[in-house]
Enzyme design. Structure first.
Site, mmCIF file in Angstrom:
data_model
loop_
_atom_site.group_PDB
_atom_site.id
_atom_site.type_symbol
_atom_site.label_atom_id
_atom_site.label_comp_id
_atom_site.label_asym_id
_atom_site.label_seq_id
_atom_site.Cartn_x
_atom_site.Cartn_y
_atom_site.Cartn_z
ATOM 1 C CG HIS A 187 -2.091 -0.843 1.142
ATOM 2 N ND1 HIS A 187 -3.016 -0.971 1.944
ATOM 3 C CD2 HIS A 187 -2.717 -1.864 0.099
ATOM 4 C CE1 HIS A 187 -4.050 -1.987 1.564
ATOM 5 N NE2 HIS A 187 -3.619 -2.459 0.176
ATOM 6 C CE LYS A 234 43.798 -20.469 27.008
ATOM 7 N NZ LYS A 234 43.369 -19.077 26.654
#
Length: 479
Positions: free
Chosen positions: A150, A390
């Site tokens: 629209h 790690k």
């Protein structure tokens, strides 16, 4: 949750996973952001005509009456649109939830830019279409299309408002009719904030119904159940309920099923349920290992590989940052299972985001890793933590990156599942979660507790963890 709502969640989630879902937004969804709906927009126009907008069902006609009495000049209507919609308001929670869903196609009859702004806020590239010419062009890298059938507030003179506009729509906006018709045939729509009084949509739905008769695609609409208004008579209330029931039944002609909610806030909760259930179909595997502990490398990799295969077999998606010593096993198991099923592809089932470890500048590296983790975590609803260690200066230490991902997952509402039996930082995280089950799993703590305990006990063979771990994920992915 009633049966209709549960059925909607199950089926719409399936369409989301298969990229077949679309959204249609009406003015009702913008009202919560502070914009007027159609009734509010045309109230001053109606008053000037001597009408009460609350008593008018055909608001398109009201706009036309105004044009008729002003020699078809649109100045006042255009100015009204500018005054009501030019302010850039912030998207509501509902618009933000819709923007985060894995949906590419959005349709709206609204003139505002709330949907576009919400999509851009979450980092998506929007291709907005509100003219015929725009339909023929494609914005590079787009991942969301917003069709504004629209018009847009930037062009109020071209907005669809009056009967004249609607009657000429087939000629002036024919390509939009074609595009929407195609999407309604191919995609499953969810209608929100829409009253189904729009003549254009009714025309399109009717054409599809006539063409496809009993083969129309299933669509859904979320609608607030009519509640009795203050000072409303019993007779008027009963009339309104009857009318709503008839509208619901009429929508079934177009295979649009209404899902009723009691309050507007329930719409947000329902959209949150859609988002959460979709995200919980993706499992983030966070893990790293320089030292494989008592299990050893071979047993650990076999365990992780079997776990990844089982997740794919359950039609879940895996997200992974390809952590040291763990990521390779995730890929091996996932890809083997994906390739054993012809209908699936690696891109659909596996999201890999290896960290750019080559960045030397520590500040830049930290910023990049943080953003990387945020984007990775945002994809998932369940996070699994395995090992997490790690080497630093010749010593084995806990992986601070896993702790960061754990905290981020918590803050984003993911279910966090540390495999305590694997040791390292995962053991610490398991102690935190197992020590406060109700906090981390408020809905099913009784069922989850024994499963969490099973993945926290020391075991010689990690394969013994597969059964309780997969049972736990089954439970969490269906909440």
């Amino acid at each position: 949750m009633d049966r209709d709502t549960e059925d909607f969640l199950t089926k719409f989630l399936k369409e989301l996973r298969e990229n077949n879902a679309a959204i249609f937004v009406g003015a009702g969804l913008s009202k919560a952001a502070g914009y007027v709906d159609w009734s509010g927009l045309l109230a001053p126009i109606a008053k000037a005509l001597g009408l009460d907008v609350a008593r008018e069902a055909d608001l398109v006609a009201v706009a036309q009456y105004h044009l008729n009495s002003n020699a078809s000049h649109r100045y006042h209507l255009n100015q009204l649109l500018i005054e009501e919609f030019s302010d850039l308001k912030d998207p509501t929670d509902n618009q933000m939830l819709l923007a985060r869903l894995p949906i590419q196609t959005y349709w709206t009859t609204n003139y505002d830019r709330l949907i576009e702004k919400a999509l851009e806020t979450v980092g998506r590239r929007v291709d907005a279409k509100y003219t015929n010419e725009q339909l023929a062009t494609t914005r590079r890298g787009r991942d969301a299309i917003v069709y504004k059938m629209h018009g847009d507030i930037e062009h109020p003179d071209k907005a669809i408002l009056s009967k004249d506009d609607y009657e000429r729509y087939h000629d002036t906006h024919g390509p939009f009719i074609t595009a929407l018709s195609g999407d309604l045939v191919e995609k499953t729509f969810l209608f929100l904030g829409f009253s189904f009084t729009d003549p254009n949509l009714d025309f399109i739905l009717s054409r599809i119904r006539v063409r496809f008769t009993q083969h129309q695609r299933q669509h859904y609409c979320i609608m607030r159940k009519r509640a009795r208004l203050k000072d409303e008579s019993k007779k008027d209330f009963e009339y309104a309920v009857t009318k709503q029931t008839l509208v619901m039944q009429d929508l079934l002609r177009f295979n649009i099923k209404v899902i009723f909610v009691d309050e507007f806030s329930d719409v947000t909760r329902l959209l949150e349920a859609v988002q959460n259930r979709y995200r919980r179909r993706t499992v983030l595997i966070s893990g790293s290992a320089f030292d494989y502990g008592a299990w050893g490398r071979e047993a650990t990799e076999q365990f992780v590989s079997k776990f990844a295969r089982a997740l794919i077999d359950k039609d879940l998606r895996i997200a992974s940052g390809f952590g040291l010593g763990i990521g390779g096993a995730v890929v091996t198991g996932a890809v083997q299972q994906i390739y054993s099923i012809r209908q699936r592809s690696v891109d659909e089932q596996l999201l890999l985001r290896p960290f750019p470890i080559g960045i030397k500048n520590m500040d830049e590296r930290q910023r990049t890793f943080t953003r990387y983790r945020e984007e990775l975590v945002a994809q998932a609803g369940i996070a699994i933590f395995i090992m997490g260690n790690k080497e630093v200066d010749g010593k084995i230490v806990n992986a601070d990156g896993m702790r960061a991902e754990f905290e981020l997952a918590k803050s984003k509402g993911l279910y966090v599942v540390p495999v305590g039996s694997s040791g390292s930082i995962a053991s610490e995280l398991w102690n935190e979660v197992a020590g406060d089950i109700k906090k981390f799993f408020p809905k099913n703590s009784t069922k989850i507790r024994p499963l969490m305990e099973a993945i926290g006990k020391p075991v010689k063979s990690p394969d013994k963890l597969l059964k309780p771990l997969l049972e736990l994920i089954d439970l969490l992915s269906k909440e």
